[in-house]
Design a protein around this motif. Structure first.
Motif, short mmCIF file in Angstrom:
data_model
loop_
_atom_site.label_atom_id
_atom_site.label_comp_id
_atom_site.label_asym_id
_atom_site.label_seq_id
_atom_site.Cartn_x
_atom_site.Cartn_y
_atom_site.Cartn_z
N UNK A 105 18.54 -38.63 12.85
CA UNK A 105 19.07 -37.22 12.42
C UNK A 105 20.51 -37.29 13.08
N UNK A 106 21.33 -36.93 12.36
CA UNK A 106 22.80 -36.72 13.09
C UNK A 106 23.57 -35.43 12.23
N UNK A 154 13.51 -40.05 5.72
CA UNK A 154 13.81 -41.04 6.85
C UNK A 154 15.30 -40.80 7.69
N UNK A 155 16.06 -40.12 6.86
CA UNK A 155 17.27 -39.76 7.71
C UNK A 155 17.92 -38.61 7.35
N UNK A 162 14.03 -46.09 1.49
CA UNK A 162 14.44 -45.18 2.43
C UNK A 162 14.90 -43.81 1.67
N UNK A 163 14.44 -42.53 2.04
CA UNK A 163 15.22 -41.49 1.71
C UNK A 163 15.96 -40.78 2.68
N UNK A 164 17.14 -40.28 2.28
CA UNK A 164 18.21 -39.79 3.35
C UNK A 164 18.39 -38.21 2.63
N UNK A 165 18.46 -37.29 3.31
CA UNK A 165 19.04 -35.68 2.96
C UNK A 165 20.52 -35.64 3.58
N UNK A 166 21.54 -35.42 2.73
CA UNK A 166 22.60 -35.20 3.52
C UNK A 166 23.10 -33.86 3.09
N UNK A 167 24.23 -33.39 3.66
CA UNK A 167 24.89 -32.13 3.32
C UNK A 167 24.44 -30.83 3.75
N UNK A 168 24.38 -29.79 3.23
CA UNK A 168 24.47 -28.44 3.82
C UNK A 168 22.97 -28.15 4.53
N UNK A 169 22.06 -28.50 3.44
CA UNK A 169 20.61 -28.35 3.96
C UNK A 169 20.09 -29.16 5.04
N UNK A 170 20.53 -30.27 4.99
CA UNK A 170 20.32 -31.17 6.29
C UNK A 170 20.82 -30.59 7.63
N UNK A 171 21.95 -29.91 7.36
CA UNK A 171 22.71 -29.37 8.59
C UNK A 171 21.84 -28.21 9.04
N UNK A 172 21.39 -27.12 8.02
CA UNK A 172 20.78 -26.19 8.32
C UNK A 172 19.23 -26.22 9.07
N UNK A 193 22.12 -45.20 11.06
CA UNK A 193 21.01 -44.41 10.91
C UNK A 193 20.14 -45.09 10.08
N UNK A 194 20.81 -45.76 8.94
CA UNK A 194 19.90 -46.66 8.05
C UNK A 194 19.27 -47.69 9.08
N UNK A 195 20.20 -48.56 9.65
CA UNK A 195 19.61 -49.58 10.70
C UNK A 195 18.32 -49.01 11.56
#
Ligand code: 5AD
Ligand code: SF4
Length: 475
Positions: A154-155, A129-130, A106-116, A143-145
């Motif tokens: 998305x959170x 994926x998340x 799975x691929x997860x994007x975290x942080x500021x760009x995720x928020x924007x 979210x992974x589950x």
């Protein structure tokens, strides 16, 4: 044995997390699942990655430095300039290749760009994926589950309370000597060029006691230096819910300095409008609070500063610098500078150059203006300085700063500094590297009996443009 939360049964949250770290070090091969993580952007983002690592450890994930075979590919992103976002997009293409090779990854994007970009990320970058914003990391396991059952998640909820105070970060890529401690999150300043207030939300300060506990734990683990991190550390303000006593940043600094006189304390970033005499006195009166202040000016011109909504003008900034040098004569000051902000004239650019010289910055982080969607400047002012001019002005700023740093270094020749040994020099395994209180890197030959984490007195004999060279004169 299953290396998950159940096996980590200490009675304090800090102890519990520490147990997770022991697993990382000793049981690397036993983790059922692997995460691969890359971080971009500021120190705050790297500190957040260590919180995410802690959360994942409890879920049975171990770190891997290879994309190959990773079950979870994460990228902690930065939005501060367009270039930072471009880099993330490129990396995601590479992540996607790895995902195709690693079945079920799975691929997860975290942080500021995720928020924007929020859910746009799932639409635009189909293989993500998340998507998790900076205040939602506790939600990563669910979210992974969800994603495992085909529900892309998305959170990006921002919080007014979240400080991750009870989570003890897993120190990744650590030299075992220096560590970051996050003391607050978000920013309320609304500088017109900056996307941070939108991606990291409102400012909130972390519980004093959890900060002191983290510093104490680091000291007990052998760390010798902590850097207190926040977007605007001088506005740290924490009210003790029981006594109603309000703790200021200066008071926090002193509390952390008292953990041990041999624990160096640094902090970043200071906003010129908020740093006050109390902070300067704390630095002056405590040997282990380093004589170094990162005090971004952004522009040396008062009209531009007003457009930037920095709330101070050139003269006010100069008075602040004068006061710092008055209270702490050997303090080093560094800066952040933006060239080519909306409508900046050549004369106004000259004001930035002249202040670099006047303030005697030891170094600066320098950028050309990059318009960020949604910011005050993007909405109010045309981005009207052409790229060529922005870059030319940036080069002038960089050249001048390099010259000033060199001058500063030349002034250090013949002086003796207390240096914390941080590691072996990249250029020669016969040399150590370490920094003095002013945050300047010094290279010096290894001496038997001296090890990483020791303090030594180093006399400076020579300098390159960027680095001081010296010899140990005493320990
Ligand atoms: N363009 C260029 N530089 C920026 N910074 C913040 N926003 C922008 C932008 N839109 C710089 C500022 C800040 C540092 C972290 O990044 O100098 O202090
Ligand atoms: Fe951005 Fe200004 Fe806050 Fe720094 S102080 S994060 S530049 S809004």
């Amino acid at each position: 044995m299953n290396p998950t939360a159940e096996s980590a049964t200490h009675n304090t949250p800090l102890g519990e997390e520490k147990q997770g770290e022991v697993y990382l070090a000793e049981r690397k091969e036993e983790f059922a699942k692997r995460y691969y993580i890359e971080s971009y952007g500021c120190a705050m983002n790297f500190a957040d990655t260590e919180i995410v690592a802690s959360i994942l450890t409890k879920e049975g994930y171990g770190p891997t430095e290879e994309m190959d075979g990773a079950d979870l590919l994460l990228i902690n992103t930065c939005s501060i300039r367009e270039k930072a976002e471009d880099t993330v997009r490129k990396r995601l293409k590479i992540f996607n290749k790895a995902k195709r090779a690693n079945k079920g990854a799975m691929i997860g994007v975290l942080g500021c760009m995720a928020e924007r970009l929020k859910s746009k990320f799932l639409e635009e970058e189909k293989l993500v994926d998340i998507v998790v914003g900076p205040d939602a990391y506790r939600d990563i396991p669910s979210l992974i589950a969800g994603a495992e059952h085909g529900n892309k998640g998305v959170n990006v909820l921002l919080s007014r309370e979240e400080t991750y105070a009870d989570i003890s970060p897993v120190r990744l890529d650590s030299n075992g000597v220096s560590a970051f401690i996050s003391i607050m999150r978000g920013c309320d300043n609304m500088c017109s060029f900056c996307v941070v207030p939108f991606t990291r939300g409102r400012e909130r300060s972390r519980d004093l006691y959890s900060i002191v506990a983290e510093a104490t734990e680091l000291w007990e683990q052998g760390y010798k230096e902590v850097t207190l991190l926040g977007q605007n550390v001088d506005s740290y303000k924490w009210e003790n819910p029981e006594t109603k006593e309000v703790v200021s940043f200066a008071q926090l600094l002193v509390h952390v300095a008292k953990v041990n006189p041999k624990l160096r304390v640094r902090f970043s970033t200071s906003h010129p409008k908020d740093i006050d005499d109390e902070v300067m006195f704390a630095i002056r009166d405590h040997h282990n609070i380093c004589n170094y202040i990162h005090l971004p000016i952004q522009s040396g011109n008062s009209r531009i500063l007003k457009l930037m909504n920095r709330t101070y003008d050139r003269e006010w900034y100069m008075d602040k610098v004068k006061r710092i040098y008055e209270v702490i004569p050997d303090c080093a000051i560094s800066s952040d500078i933006i060239t080519g902000f909306c409508s900046e004239t050549e004369e106004e650019h000259q004001d930035t150059l002249s202040i670099i010289e006047w303030a005697k910055y030891t170094m600066s982080y320098m950028f050309y203006y990059s318009e960020r969607p949604g910011t005050l400047a993007a909405r109010k002012y045309p981005d009207d300085i052409d790229l060529k001019t922005k870059k030319r002005r940036l080069q002038e700023v960089v050249d001048l700063q390099l010259e000033m740093s060199h001058q500063h270094n030349l002034n250090d020749i013949g002086k003796t500094f207390e240096v914390l040994v941080e590691g072996t020099s990249k250029k020669s395994d016969q040399d150590y590297k370490g920094r003095n209180s002013q945050n300047k890197m010094i290279i010096f030959p290894k001496v038997e009996g001296i090890k990483i984490g020791d303090y030594v007195m180093v006399k400076v004999g020579d300098t390159t443009k960027a680095t001081l060279k010296g010899k140990i004169v005493s320990v």
